[in-house]
Design a protein around this motif. Structure first.
Motif, short mmCIF file in Angstrom:
data_model
loop_
_atom_site.label_atom_id
_atom_site.label_comp_id
_atom_site.label_asym_id
_atom_site.label_seq_id
_atom_site.Cartn_x
_atom_site.Cartn_y
_atom_site.Cartn_z
N UNK A 1 0.84 -1.19 0.00
CA UNK A 1 0.00 0.00 0.00
C UNK A 1 0.88 1.25 0.00
N UNK A 2 0.66 2.12 -0.94
CA UNK A 2 1.43 3.35 -1.04
C UNK A 2 2.72 3.23 -1.81
N UNK A 3 3.07 2.03 -2.26
CA UNK A 3 4.31 1.87 -3.00
C UNK A 3 4.07 2.11 -4.49
N UNK A 4 5.13 2.46 -5.19
CA UNK A 4 5.03 2.73 -6.63
C UNK A 4 6.34 2.35 -7.31
N UNK A 5 6.29 2.20 -8.62
CA UNK A 5 7.44 1.77 -9.40
C UNK A 5 7.91 2.92 -10.29
N UNK A 6 9.22 3.16 -10.31
CA UNK A 6 9.79 4.20 -11.15
C UNK A 6 10.96 3.65 -11.96
N UNK A 7 11.30 4.37 -13.01
CA UNK A 7 12.48 4.05 -13.83
C UNK A 7 13.47 5.17 -13.65
N UNK A 8 14.65 4.83 -13.09
CA UNK A 8 15.71 5.82 -12.86
C UNK A 8 17.02 5.29 -13.42
N UNK A 9 17.66 6.07 -14.26
CA UNK A 9 18.98 5.74 -14.81
C UNK A 9 19.01 4.35 -15.46
N UNK A 10 17.96 4.01 -16.19
CA UNK A 10 17.92 2.72 -16.88
C UNK A 10 17.69 1.54 -15.96
N UNK A 11 17.19 1.78 -14.75
CA UNK A 11 16.90 0.71 -13.80
C UNK A 11 15.48 0.88 -13.28
N UNK A 12 14.88 -0.23 -12.88
CA UNK A 12 13.51 -0.23 -12.35
C UNK A 12 13.58 -0.31 -10.84
N UNK A 13 12.86 0.58 -10.14
CA UNK A 13 12.89 0.65 -8.68
C UNK A 13 11.49 0.59 -8.10
N UNK A 14 11.36 -0.13 -7.00
CA UNK A 14 10.14 -0.15 -6.20
C UNK A 14 10.37 0.80 -5.03
N UNK A 15 9.55 1.84 -4.92
CA UNK A 15 9.72 2.86 -3.89
C UNK A 15 8.63 2.74 -2.82
#
Length: 137
Positions: free
Chosen positions: A48-62
């Protein structure tokens, strides 16, 4: 009799189905430490409240909540081809939404989906359909 190796769902982001019209799903590996793995296997995790981003050619779960800690950022493991596909989806206006966390066998995987945000009237329609299915009206 053999035990099945299908991954069991550790946690599900129920809010994702309410807030987004979900599309294609993709299972990603996660770069975790030992204590993080133990917390996930013991079900001390929330999407809950987490989201996925793409930073510097990598995929991150925040903003993954593990145990008492909050706001963990975890790197997700996917191929370059899958990353290119997700980047195209982001450019088309889709968001990357964590849907559920799977832990079965030796691996822990995160299922993410592309999704479009629902408008307020779409959410009301979702509530109406759910209530109709329950037989409230």
């Amino acid at each position: 009799m053999k035990k099945s190796k299908t991954p069991a769902s550790v946690t599900v982001n129920r809010r994702a189905h309410y807030d987004y019209q979900l599309g294609d799903e993709l299972a990603c590996g996660m770069l975790l430490s030992g204590p993080e793995v133990r917390l996930i296997r013991d079900h001390h995790v929330q999407l809950k409240g987490s989201f996925v981003t793409i930073k510097n050619g990598e995929l991150w779960l925040n903003n993954l909540t593990l145990g008492a800690d909050t706001a963990r950022n975890i790197k997700l493991l996917i191929t370059k081809k899958q990353l290119a596909s997700l980047e195209r989806a982001k450019q088309d206006g889709y968001q990357l939404v964590p849907v559920r966390l799977l832990a079965g066998g030796h691996y822990i995987k995160l299922v993410i989906a592309t999704g479009k945000s629902k408008k307020k009237y779409d959410k009301r329609e979702t509530i109406k359909q759910r209530d109709l299915a329950r037989g409230r009206y």
